[in-house]
Write an enzyme that holds these catalytic residues in place. Structure first.
Site, PDB file in Angstrom:
ATOM      1  N   GLU A 247       0.646  -1.109   0.131  1.00  0.00           N
ATOM      2  CA  GLU A 247      -0.265  -0.123   0.303  1.00  0.00           C
ATOM      3  C   GLU A 247       1.349   1.387  -0.010  1.00  0.00           C
ATOM      4  O   GLU A 247       1.677   1.383   0.648  1.00  0.00           O
ATOM      5  CB  GLU A 247      -0.771  -0.220   1.514  1.00  0.00           C
ATOM      6  CG  GLU A 247      -1.849   0.753   1.536  1.00  0.00           C
ATOM      7  CD  GLU A 247      -1.876   2.509   1.473  1.00  0.00           C
ATOM      8  OE1 GLU A 247      -1.826   2.724   0.743  1.00  0.00           O
ATOM      9  OE2 GLU A 247      -1.831   2.489   2.661  1.00  0.00           O
ATOM     10  N   CYS A 281      -2.592   8.335   3.653  1.00  0.00           N
ATOM     11  CA  CYS A 281      -2.385   7.556   2.551  1.00  0.00           C
ATOM     12  C   CYS A 281      -3.631   8.430   1.355  1.00  0.00           C
ATOM     13  O   CYS A 281      -3.543   8.439  -0.150  1.00  0.00           O
ATOM     14  CB  CYS A 281      -2.575   6.451   2.284  1.00  0.00           C
ATOM     15  SG  CYS A 281      -1.041   5.529   3.201  1.00  0.00           S
TER      16      CYS A 281
END
Length: 474
Positions: A247, A281
């Site tokens: 990720e 993120c």
């Protein structure tokens, strides 16, 4: 305060020690043990031995351990949030929200531990399959190497450790150097919950050294990593046949194509852009507004609400934004703002730093070549540009190396469906910001945003092997 390593159910002195400092005050918080190669080897060895125990542990026992961790974290909620606020400079009210999500992630893990199952395979659907009974089993893959970032030091650890334990694996956890105290608290809670020694090991130290050793160790069956694309790419290149989940972040965008409930939309976008100083993120980094009139009204309200945000001490419940994780990130952010200005952008709010605190910054008319547009800014900086159509906005959103999540606000169902099909992202949010996440949904990206999916059930699929069993009754 000294925090040693957690290996095979015991606290182990490090080969050396590093001073951990508050990003906000730069004062010393603790002395953190630094593992060397021999100590990491001990951790992997312990995890490999414990894998045999975890593999045979009944699902209800794994679930019970996870439930106990969730309950223990609930009772220590304020203490855990304060640890995050100290080591990560995450505002306390935001840290409390992270603890609540972490509690839920371990609850989901406990539930999914009881639901892990294979499926029946209808063998007689093919000629030659008559009188055969077939089914699949889901089996743990072994030792998981987990490498986690600073920005969600409790919940992103939970998204790796929770599914691993739920599916019968063991873990060697390397937390971010700035946020080790959160990981050590979780190790303590798992120990108190009755997790077998060696099933969870926590080692702190050099990210490059320990990370490379984890990736290359043949006893590690899978690497799950959250962090930068550069490091993620290096892990993928070195992992060989290991399973890898990455990720790697994004420069998430939203399209505004409606003025219905504009106040609510602006409020959500301010939250998405500036929560935890933009160090998320899926932080909202790019906003594309359709039409000049809507652009002016949206921008005016957005700048006004940004000016109401409070910066300061992360331990105060009144603080909305605090320090960036390091002075280097402050310097980088100011350089990127300066570059955007040189390329023609207007600074509508912020643009200055006070110590390690960067004021929430709004940039208008930003050139798509500017770093604040085409790279991941990971700071409280958001750009707002006007576009002529949804189609143009989709093109600009997709003009990115990243693709984690994207959003669109629209009253046109056809535009919504078109965006859902056309936006190049792992998740598309209709009438919401891309910064939305709950902890059981599939979560992950495309392009440089990574590979594989998190979300407890989906992470467990990555962490298990499917075995086929066939009975021949002929």
């Amino acid at each position: 305060m000294r925090k040693p390593l957690w290996i095979n159910g015991q606290w182990v002195e490090g080969s050396s020690w590093r001073t951990l400092r508050s990003p906000y005050t730069m004062e010393e918080i603790a002395e953190i043990a630094q593992a060397d190669e021999a100590q990491l080897n001990r951790a992997v060895e312990a995890a490999a031995a414990a894998a045999k125990v975890m593999r045979k542990m009944p699902a209800h026992e794994r679930a019970s351990i996870l439930e106990k961790v969730s309950a223990a974290l609930t009772s220590r909620r304020e203490e855990a949030a304060r640890i995050i606020a100290l080591e990560a400079a995450k505002p306390l009210k935001t840290a409390l929200a992270e603890i609540d999500r972490t509690i839920m992630t371990y609850k989901f893990s406990a539930e999914e531990a009881r639901q892990l199952r294979g499926e029946m395979v209808p063998m007689d659907a093919a000629p030659g399959g008559d009188n055969r009974l077939a089914f699949t089993l889901r089996e743990p893959i072994g030792v998981i190497g987990a490498i986690t970032p600073f920005n969600f030091p409790m919940n992103l650890v939970a998204h790796k450790v929770g599914p691993a334990i739920a599916s019968g694996n063991t873990v060697v956890l390397k937390p971010a150097s700035q946020t080790p105290l959160s990981a050590y608290l979780i190790a303590e809670l798992f120990d108190q919950a009755g997790l077998p020694a060696g099933a969870l090991n926590v080692v702190t130290g050099s990210g490059s050294t320990l990370g490379n050793l984890l990736v290359e160790d043949p006893r590690i069956s899978m690497i799950t990593f959250t962090g930068s694309p550069a490091v993620g790419t290096a892990i993928r290149n070195r992992a060989g046949l290991k399973r890898v989940t990455l990720e790697l972040g994004s420069n998430s965008a939203v399209i505004i194509d409606t003025d219905r409930n504009l106040d609510k939309i602006v409020e959500r976008c301010v939250t998405g852009a500036f929560t935890y100083q933009g160090q998320v993120c899926i932080s909202l980094q790019r906003i594309f507004v359709v039409g000049e009139d809507l652009y002016r009204r949206f921008t005016d309200e957005f700048v006004k609400r940004t000016g109401n945000l409070r910066t300061g001490d992360p331990l105060s419940m009144d603080t909305d934004l605090s320090a960036l994780i390091s002075p280097a990130d402050v310097s980088r952010s100011l350089e990127w703002i300066g570059e955007a200005k040189r390329l023609g952008a207007t600074v509508a709010a912020g643009g200055q730093a006070e110590g390690n605190v960067l004021r929430p910054t709004v940039l208008l008319n930003v050139d798509p070549r500017a770093k604040v547009s085409c790279q991941e800014v990971f700071a409280p900086i958001v750009l707002i540009n006007a576009v002529k159509s949804v189609e143009e906005a989709i093109s600009l959103v997709n003009d990115s190396d990243y693709g984690l999540q994207a959003g669109i606000y629209t009253d046109d169902v056809h535009a919504a469906l078109h965006a859902a099909e056309s936006l190049e992202a792992g998740g598309v949010l209709i009438n919401d910001i891309p910064t939305f996440r709950v902890d059981h949904m599939p979560y992950g990206g495309v392009k440089m945003s990574g590979m594989g999916r998190e979300g407890v059930k989906y992470a467990m699929e990555e962490m298990t092997e499917r075995k086929l069993v066939i009975f021949n009754r002929n």
